[in-house]
Each structure stands twice: as structure tokens, then as C-alpha cells.
Design a protein around this motif. Structure first.
Motif, PDB file in Angstrom:
ATOM      1  N   SER A 125       0.860  -1.191   0.000  1.00  0.00           N
ATOM      2  CA  SER A 125       0.000   0.000   0.000  1.00  0.00           C
ATOM      3  C   SER A 125       0.889   1.232   0.000  1.00  0.00           C
ATOM      4  O   SER A 125       2.126   1.123   0.063  1.00  0.00           O
ATOM      5  N   ASN A 152       1.411   3.011   2.383  1.00  0.00           N
ATOM      6  CA  ASN A 152       2.186   2.985   3.633  1.00  0.00           C
ATOM      7  C   ASN A 152       3.530   2.286   3.478  1.00  0.00           C
ATOM      8  O   ASN A 152       4.430   2.486   4.287  1.00  0.00           O
ATOM      9  N   GLU A 153       3.650   1.448   2.467  1.00  0.00           N
ATOM     10  CA  GLU A 153       4.903   0.711   2.260  1.00  0.00           C
ATOM     11  C   GLU A 153       5.763   1.342   1.162  1.00  0.00           C
ATOM     12  O   GLU A 153       6.816   0.801   0.815  1.00  0.00           O
ATOM     13  N   ASP A 163       8.512   3.490  -0.362  1.00  0.00           N
ATOM     14  CA  ASP A 163       9.726   4.124   0.153  1.00  0.00           C
ATOM     15  C   ASP A 163      10.641   4.442  -1.021  1.00  0.00           C
ATOM     16  O   ASP A 163      10.249   4.290  -2.180  1.00  0.00           O
ATOM     17  N   THR A 215      -6.087   3.278   0.742  1.00  0.00           N
ATOM     18  CA  THR A 215      -4.998   2.822   1.611  1.00  0.00           C
ATOM     19  C   THR A 215      -5.570   2.434   2.969  1.00  0.00           C
ATOM     20  O   THR A 215      -6.084   3.296   3.698  1.00  0.00           O
ATOM     21  N   GLY A 216      -5.531   1.144   3.240  1.00  0.00           N
ATOM     22  CA  GLY A 216      -5.942   0.673   4.563  1.00  0.00           C
ATOM     23  C   GLY A 216      -7.437   0.462   4.719  1.00  0.00           C
ATOM     24  O   GLY A 216      -8.239   0.702   3.812  1.00  0.00           O
TER      25      GLY A 216
END
Ligand code: AMP
Ligand code: ZN
Length: 112
Positions: free
Chosen positions: A49, A51-52, A54, A88-89
Motif C-alpha cells: 500500500s 504505507n509501504e 519508500d 490505503t488501509g
């Protein structure tokens, strides 16, 4: 990830109504469309997502707007317009935990 549905589509292990594919992305029609045009833009590399995301995800996601624009043109909605959405989520209703962008179009969308 071997058991991830979008990884399996990206590998060609299970079928999808593909619109475009390149080395980094596959774009296909959502299996249960919520709008007249409902595509999913999926990076081939597994990222769960936003959130991952990078620094190392940069390459996997580079060009995502170019492929979105190309897909919109290919299905004939570039002129009338489209919405790009990323859930997301849990609260956003993300059910497939492989990052993807929805391309929604083909009708007048409710204002956000
Ligand atoms: P999200 O709620 O953002 O995780 O959206 C996941 C989307 O994937 C939903 O709109 C599903 O209808 C769609 N979907 C799930 N499995 C498939 C599949 N095998 N082929 C195409 N779309 C799928
Ligand atoms: Zn995956």
C-alpha cells in the motif's frame, strides 16, 4: 508474492481484461466495475500500500501517471475526464493489499 491476486495477474497466471502492459505496469478492467469505465493500474512489483512506499519503490512506481494517461486515451475517456483513486488501509476500503490506482470514468462522477 506468490499468493497475491495482482501479482498473479501481473505474472499472467490468472486472466484479466488487460488494456495496457509494459515492463513496470499492467492496466486491466476491474472485475466488478463501479463506474462505466473502471480500470486498475497495477505496478508489477508487489508493494502492499502507500504505507509501504519508500525510496526503493521509486523505480516500480515511476511513470504511473504516464500509464494512467495512456490508458485513459486508449479507452476513450481522456477528453471527458477521469478520476484516479488510491485506497490505503481499512477505513479507505482497501481489500487487495497490492498497491493499485483506480481509474474511474465514463460518466459524471459525484464531487468529492
Ligand atoms: P481496493 O478496494 O482499492 O483494494 O480495490 C480492489 C479492487 O480490485 C476492487 O474494485 C475489486 O473489484 C478488484 N478486483 C479484485 N479481484 C480482481 C480480479 N481478479 N480482476 C480484476 N479486478 C479485481
Ligand atoms: Zn502482489
Amino acid at each position: 508474492m506468490s499468493d497475491c491476486i495482482f501479482c498473479r495477474i501481473a505474472r499472467g497466471d490468472i486472466p484479466a481484461k488487460k488494456v495496457i502492459e509494459n515492463d513496470r505496469f499492467v492496466v486491466f478492467h476491474d472485475i466488478s466495475p463501479l463506474y462505466k469505465v473502471h480500470l486498475l493500474i497495477v505496478p508489477k512489483r508487489h508493494i502492499a500500500s502507500v504505507n509501504e512506499v519508500d525510496a526503493a519503490s521509486g523505480d516500480a512506481l515511476a511513470g504511473i501517471f504516464d500509464i494512467a494517461r495512456e490508458a485513459a486515451g486508449k479507452v476513450g475517456v481522456a477528453g471527458n475526464g477521469y478520476r484516479l483513486t488510491v485506497n490505503t488501509g481499512r477505513d479507505a476500503g482497501q481489500v487487495v493489499h497490492h498497491f493499485h490506482m483506480h481509474l474511474l470514468a465514463g460518466e459524471s462522477l459525484r464531487p468529492l
